[in-house]
Design a protein around this motif. Structure first.
Motif, PDB file in Angstrom:
ATOM      1  N   GLU A 145     -43.230  17.052  -3.554  1.00  0.00           N
ATOM      2  CA  GLU A 145     -42.029  17.843  -3.836  1.00  0.00           C
ATOM      3  C   GLU A 145     -42.421  19.259  -4.219  1.00  0.00           C
ATOM      4  OE1 GLU A 145     -39.395  16.009  -6.651  1.00  0.00           O
ATOM      5  OE2 GLU A 145     -39.455  14.103  -5.572  1.00  0.00           O
ATOM      6  N   PRO A 146     -41.509  20.216  -4.022  1.00  0.00           N
ATOM      7  CA  PRO A 146     -41.832  21.575  -4.477  1.00  0.00           C
ATOM      8  C   PRO A 146     -41.915  21.588  -6.003  1.00  0.00           C
ATOM      9  CG  PRO A 146     -39.550  21.434  -3.753  1.00  0.00           C
ATOM     10  CD  PRO A 146     -40.182  20.118  -3.410  1.00  0.00           C
ATOM     11  N   PRO A 147     -42.583  22.579  -6.589  1.00  0.00           N
ATOM     12  CA  PRO A 147     -42.700  22.624  -8.046  1.00  0.00           C
ATOM     13  C   PRO A 147     -41.321  22.592  -8.710  1.00  0.00           C
ATOM     14  CG  PRO A 147     -44.155  24.252  -7.066  1.00  0.00           C
ATOM     15  CD  PRO A 147     -43.324  23.689  -5.952  1.00  0.00           C
ATOM     16  N   THR A 157     -38.004  24.790  -8.199  1.00  0.00           N
ATOM     17  CA  THR A 157     -38.054  25.545  -6.935  1.00  0.00           C
ATOM     18  C   THR A 157     -37.569  24.634  -5.810  1.00  0.00           C
ATOM     19  OG1 THR A 157     -40.298  24.925  -6.235  1.00  0.00           O
ATOM     20  CG2 THR A 157     -40.086  26.777  -7.784  1.00  0.00           C
ATOM     21  N   ARG A 158     -37.293  25.221  -4.671  1.00  0.00           N
ATOM     22  CA  ARG A 158     -36.726  24.472  -3.553  1.00  0.00           C
ATOM     23  C   ARG A 158     -37.392  24.821  -2.234  1.00  0.00           C
ATOM     24  NH1 ARG A 158     -31.006  26.968  -4.742  1.00  0.00           N
ATOM     25  NH2 ARG A 158     -32.439  28.561  -5.499  1.00  0.00           N
ATOM     26  N   ASP A 159     -37.498  23.810  -1.375  1.00  0.00           N
ATOM     27  CA  ASP A 159     -37.825  24.070   0.024  1.00  0.00           C
ATOM     28  C   ASP A 159     -36.507  24.224   0.757  1.00  0.00           C
ATOM     29  OD1 ASP A 159     -40.644  23.657  -0.242  1.00  0.00           O
ATOM     30  OD2 ASP A 159     -40.305  21.482  -0.237  1.00  0.00           O
ATOM     31  N   PHE A 160     -36.399  25.230   1.598  1.00  0.00           N
ATOM     32  CA  PHE A 160     -35.190  25.381   2.396  1.00  0.00           C
ATOM     33  C   PHE A 160     -35.503  25.036   3.843  1.00  0.00           C
ATOM     34  CE2 PHE A 160     -34.501  28.368  -1.165  1.00  0.00           C
ATOM     35  CZ  PHE A 160     -33.395  27.744  -1.722  1.00  0.00           C
ATOM     36  N   ALA A 165     -43.437  40.909  -5.485  1.00  0.00           N
ATOM     37  CA  ALA A 165     -43.051  39.731  -6.273  1.00  0.00           C
ATOM     38  C   ALA A 165     -43.543  39.864  -7.702  1.00  0.00           C
ATOM     39  CB  ALA A 165     -43.620  38.467  -5.627  1.00  0.00           C
ATOM     40  N   PHE A 188     -43.048  34.347 -15.922  1.00  0.00           N
ATOM     41  CA  PHE A 188     -44.224  33.686 -15.335  1.00  0.00           C
ATOM     42  C   PHE A 188     -45.367  34.695 -15.277  1.00  0.00           C
ATOM     43  CE2 PHE A 188     -41.139  30.689 -13.361  1.00  0.00           C
ATOM     44  CZ  PHE A 188     -41.789  29.491 -13.631  1.00  0.00           C
ATOM     45  N   LYS A 189     -46.430  34.420 -16.012  1.00  0.00           N
ATOM     46  CA  LYS A 189     -47.551  35.358 -16.070  1.00  0.00           C
ATOM     47  C   LYS A 189     -48.678  34.920 -15.148  1.00  0.00           C
ATOM     48  CE  LYS A 189     -46.350  36.461 -20.807  1.00  0.00           C
ATOM     49  NZ  LYS A 189     -46.637  36.183 -22.219  1.00  0.00           N
ATOM     50  N   LEU A 230     -44.576  37.583 -12.525  1.00  0.00           N
ATOM     51  CA  LEU A 230     -43.547  37.557 -11.478  1.00  0.00           C
ATOM     52  C   LEU A 230     -42.308  38.273 -11.980  1.00  0.00           C
ATOM     53  CD1 LEU A 230     -43.878  33.901 -10.142  1.00  0.00           C
ATOM     54  CD2 LEU A 230     -44.748  36.019  -9.130  1.00  0.00           C
ATOM     55  N   TRP A 286     -38.010  35.139 -10.668  1.00  0.00           N
ATOM     56  CA  TRP A 286     -38.579  33.918 -11.223  1.00  0.00           C
ATOM     57  C   TRP A 286     -38.416  33.884 -12.736  1.00  0.00           C
ATOM     58  CZ3 TRP A 286     -40.545  36.893  -7.306  1.00  0.00           C
ATOM     59  CH2 TRP A 286     -40.740  36.253  -6.069  1.00  0.00           C
ATOM     60  N   ARG A 335     -35.895  27.945 -11.191  1.00  0.00           N
ATOM     61  CA  ARG A 335     -36.969  28.824 -11.660  1.00  0.00           C
ATOM     62  C   ARG A 335     -37.280  29.900 -10.620  1.00  0.00           C
ATOM     63  NH1 ARG A 335     -41.454  25.254 -14.816  1.00  0.00           N
ATOM     64  NH2 ARG A 335     -40.312  25.276 -16.782  1.00  0.00           N
ATOM     65  N   GLU A 336     -36.925  29.628  -9.386  1.00  0.00           N
ATOM     66  CA  GLU A 336     -36.999  30.636  -8.323  1.00  0.00           C
ATOM     67  C   GLU A 336     -35.603  30.730  -7.734  1.00  0.00           C
ATOM     68  OE1 GLU A 336     -40.060  31.402  -4.849  1.00  0.00           O
ATOM     69  OE2 GLU A 336     -38.789  29.732  -4.280  1.00  0.00           O
TER      70      GLU A 336
END
Lengths: 438, 438
Positions: B7-9, B12-15, B46, B66-67, B84, B116, B127-128
């Motif tokens: 799965e994506p983190p 976050t999402r896969d499109f 980014a 997000f560092k 980010l 992000w 988160r994204e």
């Protein structure tokens, strides 16, 4: 450019309108081609779990991965749990593993998006750059190579690159070549890496390296280099490869691809290149690289890589892909400055009292799809507002002073010729719309 | 969905294609509107230098950044040097500082891109996620607010959101309101934060909080809440604000915006909302929020923020912007499944010998701009290939069996009706092209 603190981070870029539009035109040209071939778009997150990425790119690649620090209470550990994607292939492998049966079979996908590598920035080398990939996962038909090569070639043309050559070879042909020339199997991979340097080094130096670093005997090394660099190298290779079953199979792959894709890629744009090696050792079948006059190295490359997705943690599916070096191509297209977009109509505001009219003119034009802007500055001077209209590259400017306002009219100025025409407010839209359509 | 490792983190999402195309349609609709208004696109990296981002979003915001870990020899330090981007406003401030005179004046830019935040993922919270902003930097004309509001409203309509209300208020009106009701200046900010809860809490509870937590006296708190929530609250506020110079100025800002934008945004889609506060304290003039039936909270918001860019490290320039909650809007548009794109023609391959013809048919169609696919599977069964054509939502399928091939013909199957027609190879393109145009 102001002080360094406001520049984008090293190796990254801000894209202002002209550059961004040029990039978008190039990407859009590629997208249109890929869609016509039935490739589907895929977009994955900017970052992946760290373990998804590490160990996939070799020691050198791993060092270039941008890692993301854990958050909250774990930040102090100094450990990372995520990382910015390094390419578009590992995310593809993850997606194939995650969505398997939900995806079409075969899965033909394209992806155009940024990747991040902590490389030393340099001319044409960035830490954030866009990759443009097409891949077919799940078919071993030789039509796949032809489709991918045709789609890539069409995309190059659509992007504005007309003059290029696709060099074709096959991993099996290379293996066969080593067999035919009597290179021991355990020295073949190293010998091929050396042979790949023939485009940059003198034949004698390559032959010497084959002997000294790769352990080939003198005669074999010299014969190999001499045959591969001969004027009739292709013929010699074709003849030689027939003596090895694997070589003959590789040659058949090459010939099938030339036969299928050749007629569509265009005369002279595709040929067998027996000394093309490609650095990456994950290819299993046909391989190719695209070269263009005036651009060192390659502008695109690809091939069949049947077990890579498994090696990257996905299922064992066949795959074949083409990656186009869009950043190099955009760089070669030259400055975007002369392609700056214009707006259609600049509406001046000569008096506070005419603001409502000015906005109304702009809104009517926008509703019809034209790009219109209203002057937003404080000045009420005509010269200043006409300079603004020129800076915005407007095709027409609308001027409404006291005399026009009293007469319920507007002056339409052609910004190229300077011709002016007074039009009634009631007839303004129709007059402008027909001018803009010309 | 396969095992969790693919799965994506989290957050976050896969499109995949259908969702990605729906998103792209929404973004493209917004882009077209913004371009018509003369806004220019901007794309920034980014990630930014860590110091560019920290201290800009308050303590709570800073925790969500997000560092990115330092690299190479510095990785072991566990320190970060980049992060980010958290929004599109800080990068805008940096760009304005960096490119000042190279940018048009005023600088009208739009940006649609991912940001992000390490928020706890939840329904509709990622988160994204993509932000969609228009801003005008460098003009204090009241036309700016009208332009930005009209552009935002047009973008909402173009995205498919027809039913919405733009609630308008002004920071100055709120300051005046506090003055008129005798709230001490040092308690005004707190009192406004409490007042903003009227859309979620009972008036009596808000009045109690104004007394207990914000130190207002009982009478003031009750009168304020009662007036702001009255049926004729708008009239009461209009009357009250006239007693404060700042309040009157704020009311004038609101009225100017209603007057200028009202006719274009549409009847009933925009109104004065005297109890609209907006959480962010960087607004300096008009503020607004867009609400839509069935969607809790707001779907877009904005206002004038004249000193924010300076506070973010840029020059002291005026600014005004509108941010559209595209993720919420896309979420509300519903599943993309029923809008899946089709391909035009699916070319079957009934025999190895017909591969060249099949590829040729597809290539001719693609050259004319149609989306065509060739069957890439191993099966030579008709039923399997027709199922593939149906899965790909092809409008037509081409079938060439032995009898067709011998007769130099192809059968064209209408995938919707099942009707089949035999066409000569020579006339195939013309026949298909005219069918597809219908």
């Amino acid at each position: 450019m102001a002080s360094q603190q406001f520049e984008p981070p090293s190796g990254t870029r801000d894209f202002l309108a002209a550059d961004l539009r040029q990039r978008e035109r190039v990407f859009q040209a590629a997208r249109r081609v890929f869609e016509r071939y039935g490739f589907e778009p895929l977009q994955t997150p900017a970052f992946e779990r760290l373990e998804t990425l590490t160990g996939k790119y070799g020691d050198e690649g791993d060092k270039l991965i941008f890692k993301i620090l854990k958050r909250g209470a774990h930040e102090a550990s100094g450990e990372a749990d995520m990382a910015l994607r390094y390419d578009l292939t590992v995310p593809l492998a993850r997606v194939v593993a995650a969505y398997g049966s939900q995806l079409p079979t075969p899965y033909k996908r394209y992806a155009i998006g940024p990747v991040w590598r902590a490389d030393r920035p340099g001319k044409g080398r960035f830490r954030e750059f866009t990759q443009c990939d097409v891949d077919v996962v799940g078919s071993s038909s030789p039509l796949v190579e032809a489709e991918v090569v045709c789609a890539g070639a069409d995309a190059l043309v659509a992007m504005g690159v007309e003059d290029f050559t696709i060099l074709i070879n096959s991993r099996k042909a290379l293996t066969g070549l080593m067999q035919v020339y009597g290179v021991p199997a355990d020295r073949a991979a190293g010998a091929l890496i050396t042979l790949d340097k023939l485009d940059k080094q003198r034949p004698a130096d390559v032959a010497a390296e084959l002997v000294e670093a790769r352990g080939l005997d003198q005669g074999t090394a010299e014969k190999l280099v001499s045959d591969v660099t001969a004027d009739d190298a292709t013929d010699r290779m074709r003849a030689a490869l027939k003596d090895s079953p694997e070589g003959a199979e590789g040659l058949a792959e090459v010939d099938r691809l030339l036969e299928l894709a050749g007629p569509y890629v265009g005369e002279g744009r595709i040929r067998f290149a027996p000394n093309l090696v490609r650095g990456l050792d994950y290819y299993t079948g046909a391989i190719w690289e695209v070269v263009a006059p005036g651009l060192p190295g390659s502008i695109a490359s690809g091939g069949r890589y049947d077990h890579l997705i498994q090696a990257m943690g996905g299922p064992d599916v066949t795959a074949c892909g083409f990656s186009i070096g869009v950043e190099r191509i955009i760089g070669a297209l030259g400055a975007a400055g002369d392609q700056t977009d214009h707006i259609d109509v600049a509406v001046t505001v000569m008096d506070e009292a005419y603001v409502t009219d000015a906005l109304g003119f702009a809104q009517e034009l926008r509703r019809a799809g034209w790009a219109a802007e209203v002057f937003l500055g404080a000045s009420r001077k005509l010269g200043k507002q006409l300079k603004w209209a020129a800076d915005r590259r407007a095709r027409y400017a609308l001027l409404q002073g006291a005399s026009e306002h009293a007469a319920e009219a507007v002056t339409v100025r052609d910004m190229e010729t300077g011709d002016q025409e007074r039009v009634s407010v009631g007839g303004l839209f129709t007059a402008l719309d027909s001018k803009l359509r010309m």
